[in-house]
Design a protein around this motif. Sequence first.
Motif, PDB file in Angstrom:
ATOM      1  N   ALA A 106     -32.381  96.123 -32.607  1.00  0.00           N
ATOM      2  CA  ALA A 106     -33.431  95.300 -31.997  1.00  0.00           C
ATOM      3  C   ALA A 106     -34.800  95.664 -32.562  1.00  0.00           C
ATOM      4  O   ALA A 106     -35.609  94.777 -32.885  1.00  0.00           O
ATOM      5  CB  ALA A 106     -33.415  95.479 -30.479  1.00  0.00           C
ATOM      6  N   ASP A 107     -35.064  96.947 -32.716  1.00  0.00           N
ATOM      7  CA  ASP A 107     -36.355  97.393 -33.256  1.00  0.00           C
ATOM      8  C   ASP A 107     -36.517  96.969 -34.711  1.00  0.00           C
ATOM      9  O   ASP A 107     -37.616  96.587 -35.137  1.00  0.00           O
ATOM     10  CB  ASP A 107     -36.480  98.915 -33.149  1.00  0.00           C
ATOM     11  CG  ASP A 107     -36.660  99.391 -31.711  1.00  0.00           C
ATOM     12  OD1 ASP A 107     -36.977  98.550 -30.848  1.00  0.00           O
ATOM     13  OD2 ASP A 107     -36.462 100.596 -31.454  1.00  0.00           O
ATOM     14  N   ALA A 108     -35.422  97.046 -35.483  1.00  0.00           N
ATOM     15  CA  ALA A 108     -35.487  96.645 -36.894  1.00  0.00           C
ATOM     16  C   ALA A 108     -35.822  95.164 -37.017  1.00  0.00           C
ATOM     17  O   ALA A 108     -36.597  94.760 -37.891  1.00  0.00           O
ATOM     18  CB  ALA A 108     -34.162  96.951 -37.588  1.00  0.00           C
ATOM     19  N   LEU A 109     -35.265  94.346 -36.129  1.00  0.00           N
ATOM     20  CA  LEU A 109     -35.553  92.910 -36.172  1.00  0.00           C
ATOM     21  C   LEU A 109     -36.989  92.627 -35.729  1.00  0.00           C
ATOM     22  O   LEU A 109     -37.684  91.795 -36.330  1.00  0.00           O
ATOM     23  CB  LEU A 109     -34.562  92.154 -35.294  1.00  0.00           C
ATOM     24  CG  LEU A 109     -34.703  90.628 -35.289  1.00  0.00           C
ATOM     25  CD1 LEU A 109     -34.586  90.063 -36.703  1.00  0.00           C
ATOM     26  CD2 LEU A 109     -33.653  89.992 -34.382  1.00  0.00           C
ATOM     27  N   LYS A 110     -37.446  93.293 -34.686  1.00  0.00           N
ATOM     28  CA  LYS A 110     -38.817  93.090 -34.213  1.00  0.00           C
ATOM     29  C   LYS A 110     -39.835  93.459 -35.279  1.00  0.00           C
ATOM     30  O   LYS A 110     -40.896  92.839 -35.393  1.00  0.00           O
ATOM     31  CB  LYS A 110     -39.061  93.918 -32.950  1.00  0.00           C
ATOM     32  CG  LYS A 110     -38.310  93.417 -31.733  1.00  0.00           C
ATOM     33  CD  LYS A 110     -38.465  94.378 -30.562  1.00  0.00           C
ATOM     34  CE  LYS A 110     -37.595  93.965 -29.385  1.00  0.00           C
ATOM     35  NZ  LYS A 110     -37.642  94.941 -28.271  1.00  0.00           N
ATOM     36  N   ALA A 111     -39.525  94.492 -36.083  1.00  0.00           N
ATOM     37  CA  ALA A 111     -40.449  94.947 -37.114  1.00  0.00           C
ATOM     38  C   ALA A 111     -40.371  94.111 -38.390  1.00  0.00           C
ATOM     39  O   ALA A 111     -41.249  94.210 -39.246  1.00  0.00           O
ATOM     40  CB  ALA A 111     -40.167  96.419 -37.455  1.00  0.00           C
ATOM     41  N   ALA A 112     -39.333  93.292 -38.511  1.00  0.00           N
ATOM     42  CA  ALA A 112     -39.129  92.502 -39.726  1.00  0.00           C
ATOM     43  C   ALA A 112     -40.009  91.254 -39.709  1.00  0.00           C
ATOM     44  O   ALA A 112     -40.395  90.772 -38.645  1.00  0.00           O
ATOM     45  CB  ALA A 112     -37.658  92.101 -39.848  1.00  0.00           C
ATOM     46  N   PRO A 113     -40.322  90.700 -40.880  1.00  0.00           N
ATOM     47  CA  PRO A 113     -41.073  89.437 -40.920  1.00  0.00           C
ATOM     48  C   PRO A 113     -40.275  88.303 -40.294  1.00  0.00           C
ATOM     49  O   PRO A 113     -39.049  88.388 -40.152  1.00  0.00           O
ATOM     50  CB  PRO A 113     -41.292  89.213 -42.417  1.00  0.00           C
ATOM     51  CG  PRO A 113     -40.273  90.054 -43.112  1.00  0.00           C
ATOM     52  CD  PRO A 113     -40.022  91.234 -42.221  1.00  0.00           C
ATOM     53  N   GLY A 114     -40.962  87.239 -39.928  1.00  0.00           N
ATOM     54  CA  GLY A 114     -40.349  86.141 -39.190  1.00  0.00           C
ATOM     55  C   GLY A 114     -39.205  85.459 -39.893  1.00  0.00           C
ATOM     56  O   GLY A 114     -38.334  84.879 -39.244  1.00  0.00           O
ATOM     57  N   GLU A 115     -39.186  85.508 -41.239  1.00  0.00           N
ATOM     58  CA  GLU A 115     -38.100  84.841 -41.963  1.00  0.00           C
ATOM     59  C   GLU A 115     -36.775  85.588 -41.852  1.00  0.00           C
ATOM     60  O   GLU A 115     -35.716  85.069 -42.204  1.00  0.00           O
ATOM     61  CB  GLU A 115     -38.457  84.642 -43.431  1.00  0.00           C
ATOM     62  CG  GLU A 115     -38.783  85.912 -44.192  1.00  0.00           C
ATOM     63  CD  GLU A 115     -40.272  86.208 -44.214  1.00  0.00           C
ATOM     64  OE1 GLU A 115     -40.708  86.906 -45.156  1.00  0.00           O
ATOM     65  OE2 GLU A 115     -40.987  85.764 -43.304  1.00  0.00           O
ATOM     66  N   VAL A 116     -36.817  86.851 -41.372  1.00  0.00           N
ATOM     67  CA  VAL A 116     -35.582  87.599 -41.118  1.00  0.00           C
ATOM     68  C   VAL A 116     -35.116  87.257 -39.714  1.00  0.00           C
ATOM     69  O   VAL A 116     -35.780  87.569 -38.731  1.00  0.00           O
ATOM     70  CB  VAL A 116     -35.802  89.119 -41.249  1.00  0.00           C
ATOM     71  CG1 VAL A 116     -34.515  89.877 -40.912  1.00  0.00           C
ATOM     72  CG2 VAL A 116     -36.263  89.474 -42.654  1.00  0.00           C
ATOM     73  N   ALA A 117     -33.965  86.607 -39.611  1.00  0.00           N
ATOM     74  CA  ALA A 117     -33.486  86.130 -38.308  1.00  0.00           C
ATOM     75  C   ALA A 117     -32.373  86.981 -37.737  1.00  0.00           C
ATOM     76  O   ALA A 117     -32.046  86.853 -36.563  1.00  0.00           O
ATOM     77  CB  ALA A 117     -33.007  84.685 -38.426  1.00  0.00           C
ATOM     78  N   LEU A 118     -31.767  87.837 -38.554  1.00  0.00           N
ATOM     79  CA  LEU A 118     -30.617  88.609 -38.078  1.00  0.00           C
ATOM     80  C   LEU A 118     -30.585  89.979 -38.743  1.00  0.00           C
ATOM     81  O   LEU A 118     -30.800  90.088 -39.957  1.00  0.00           O
ATOM     82  CB  LEU A 118     -29.317  87.851 -38.363  1.00  0.00           C
ATOM     83  CG  LEU A 118     -27.993  88.523 -37.981  1.00  0.00           C
ATOM     84  CD1 LEU A 118     -26.974  87.471 -37.523  1.00  0.00           C
ATOM     85  CD2 LEU A 118     -27.396  89.320 -39.144  1.00  0.00           C
ATOM     86  N   VAL A 119     -30.316  91.002 -37.943  1.00  0.00           N
ATOM     87  CA  VAL A 119     -30.005  92.340 -38.454  1.00  0.00           C
ATOM     88  C   VAL A 119     -28.611  92.676 -37.940  1.00  0.00           C
ATOM     89  O   VAL A 119     -28.407  92.818 -36.728  1.00  0.00           O
ATOM     90  CB  VAL A 119     -31.024  93.391 -37.994  1.00  0.00           C
ATOM     91  CG1 VAL A 119     -30.612  94.775 -38.498  1.00  0.00           C
ATOM     92  CG2 VAL A 119     -32.428  93.053 -38.493  1.00  0.00           C
ATOM     93  N   GLY A 120     -27.660  92.739 -38.841  1.00  0.00           N
ATOM     94  CA  GLY A 120     -26.273  92.960 -38.461  1.00  0.00           C
ATOM     95  C   GLY A 120     -25.865  94.415 -38.584  1.00  0.00           C
ATOM     96  O   GLY A 120     -26.361  95.148 -39.446  1.00  0.00           O
TER      97      GLY A 120
END
Length: 239
Positions: A106-120
């Motif tokens: 969840a933290d990795a996704l929140k820190a990612a730019p908006g074009e990143v929609a999924l961290v699996g």
Amino acid sequence: MSPETSIVVPVYNEEGAAAALAREIAAAFDGRDYEMIFVNDASRDATLAELEALKAELPRLRVLTHKSNAGQSRAVRTGVLAARGPIVVTMDGDGQNPPADAPKLADALKAAPGEVALVGGRRAKRQDSAAKRYASRWANGIRKKLLNDQADDTGCGLKAFRRESFLLLPYFDHMHRYLPALMIREGYQVRFEDVGHRPRTTGASKYTNLGRLWAAFSDLAGVMWLRSRARNPGGAVEV
């Protein structure tokens, strides 16, 4: 007010595992703004009763139940539709995904730019039988080559994604195994993180190698067709 993160867990006949998993999730997200949604897929055992009894102990727990068994992908979708958080984390209901890894995704996704929609999640040391690991490696290799979805382990149930992005995806049974490819089809980026994996200690797996193989052929062909019919406008601007 909406929570920052919604944890969605589909469960089917997970008596003995579901309540313990809910407590682990609560411990992993302690001090964070979250909700957890368990979706009971018409279990025939005491799964639903155990979860209902746990609501007084865990006030952030929400329990939804299907009237008829509809499968894991539909249970995930039911949970996402009900989720109030912009970030959704999914995990399997059998307890093999360690909840302690969920905040990291969840933290990795929140820190990612908006074009990143999924961290699996990518199971670093999978605790399954040799036959299941071999079949998974074989299937993952074929799927990755044909779909170019960047995923080494799309079968890992632990994933974090943006709710609004998920709701743009076409729904079909078993779609949860193709989320990276479907996100990329919509023009998003995906990333992956190593996560842990534990042996199953209660219940029994709902999948067999033969059953997965039969479904995989039609599903893979369908996703390939969806990719071939995609036309991405590169965004839209109001004028």
